[in-house]
Design an enzyme around this catalytic site. Structure first.
Site, PDB file in Angstrom:
ATOM      1  CG  HIS A  51      10.426  -7.146 -40.499  1.00 46.08           C
ATOM      2  ND1 HIS A  51       9.963  -6.354 -41.534  1.00 46.08           N
ATOM      3  CD2 HIS A  51       9.523  -6.984 -39.494  1.00 46.08           C
ATOM      4  CE1 HIS A  51       8.848  -5.757 -41.171  1.00 46.08           C
ATOM      5  NE2 HIS A  51       8.565  -6.123 -39.932  1.00 46.08           N
ATOM      6  CD  GLU A  52       9.500  -8.632 -36.036  1.00 44.10           C
ATOM      7  OE1 GLU A  52       9.305  -7.622 -35.328  1.00 44.10           O
ATOM      8  OE2 GLU A  52       8.683  -9.015 -36.885  1.00 44.10           O
TER       9      GLU A  52
ATOM     10  CG  HIS B 195      10.005  -3.196 -36.283  1.00 42.27           C
ATOM     11  ND1 HIS B 195       9.424  -2.153 -36.963  1.00 42.27           N
ATOM     12  CD2 HIS B 195       9.379  -4.318 -36.729  1.00 42.27           C
ATOM     13  CE1 HIS B 195       8.497  -2.619 -37.781  1.00 42.27           C
ATOM     14  NE2 HIS B 195       8.458  -3.922 -37.664  1.00 42.27           N
TER      15      HIS B 195
ATOM     16  CD  GLU C 185       5.325  -3.862 -39.900  1.00 41.66           C
ATOM     17  OE1 GLU C 185       6.001  -4.812 -40.360  1.00 41.66           O
ATOM     18  OE2 GLU C 185       5.296  -3.601 -38.681  1.00 41.66           O
TER      19      GLU C 185
END
Length: 295
Positions: free
Chosen positions: A139-140, A143, A213
């Site tokens: 997930h990070e 980004h 997100e």
């Protein structure tokens, strides 16, 4: 990896940057007119701050969170996971940092894909299973892949400057403005304008952050091919957030836009949410899981 460009996110990033630029010009013009010092001095001052924030955003963010950059010898499994997931995401390996905190959380920072850092807390590593931790790390990295960190860095910088002027405007201006005609009124106007800029910039951060997100969750599913692992991690993290000591990282609630799960404390944390609900995110991930299983 079946990675697809998120044009919805890119459009929102473009609109956010355009609105922030317009807001920045208005902010600089009004503050200069009422506080004095000349537009050139103001531009140099804020330009210098902007350059520092842009080029050292990862270092500044990590220091503000009490994070420590760690070596492979210190955290071999964490380094190995990030290196493997970075290869799957076709990204340069970011710096790896750890915060000694019971709060299970993670964030990414940096100005671009080549200058990024991924940070996790010790609480996160102690809470999650390996597959769940991979989901959070992916997930990070999503980004980083989406390049939304630069926009968040610039937006957060403007918001922080405006907030500082609201908080400290009277203190810094009180000793200088009384001697000039209308100086006191100028300081009041500067503080009011700063307040408006802070609110607008925060709302822009909130709107972009909620969408990014969702985009990062989809990106994590594409990187790992395992949406259910991230869904499980989100449920675990959300369930643990209220069990940690109230003074453990709670002073960093203004950094919520960078976290995978927001810290629900402080005035900002109570009034606004930078993240969509965990339930909605889990529902999206379960939909992605069903789509993958259908192929």
């Amino acid at each position: 990896m079946n990675w697809q460009a998120d044009w919805g996110l890119r459009f929102r990033m473009f609109v956010t940057m355009f609105l922030l630029f317009a807001l920045y010009i208005v902010f600089a013009g009004v503050i200069t007119a009422y506080v004095g010092g000349g537009l050139l001095v103001f531009a140099l001052l804020f330009g210098g701050f902007s350059l520092v924030q842009y080029y050292f955003s990862d270092t500044l963010t990590l220091r503000s969170m009490g994070a420590k950059t760690v070596s492979r010898d210190e955290y071999p499994q964490l380094h190995g996971s990030i290196e493997r997931l970075s290869q799957q995401a076709d990204l340069p390996k970011p710096k790896v940092a750890v915060v000694d905190s019971k709060v299970p959380n993670a964030f990414a920072t940096g100005r671009n894909q080549k200058n990024a850092a991924v940070c996790v807390t010790t609480g996160l590593m102690n809470t999650l299973e390996p597959e769940e931790l991979d989901g959070v790390l992916a997930h990070e990295l999503a980004h980083v892949k989406n390049r939304d960190m630069m926009v968040m860095t610039i937006a957060s910088f403007l918001s922080t400057i405006a907030f500082m002027m609201v908080r400290w405007g009277a203190f810094f201006g009180g000793g200088h403005g009384r001697g000039r005609e209308g100086g006191g009124g100028g300081i009041v106007v500067a503080i009011l304008v700063s307040l408006v800029v802070w609110i607008i910039s925060y709302l822009l951060i909130r709107a972009l952050s909620r969408y990014r997100e969702f985009a990062a969750d989809r990106g994590a599913a594409a990187i790992t091919g395992n949406p259910s692992a991230l869904a499980s991690a989100l449920l675990k993290i959300s369930g643990q957030m209220d069990k940690v000591p109230k003074d453990d990282m709670r002073e960093e609630a203004e950094m919520n836009a960078f976290f995978i799960i927001p810290i629900k404390s402080g005035v900002i944390g109570r009034l606004f949410s930078t993240h969509p609900s965990t339930e909605r995110r889990v529902e999206q991930l379960r939909d992605l899981e069903r789509e993958m299983q259908s192929f």
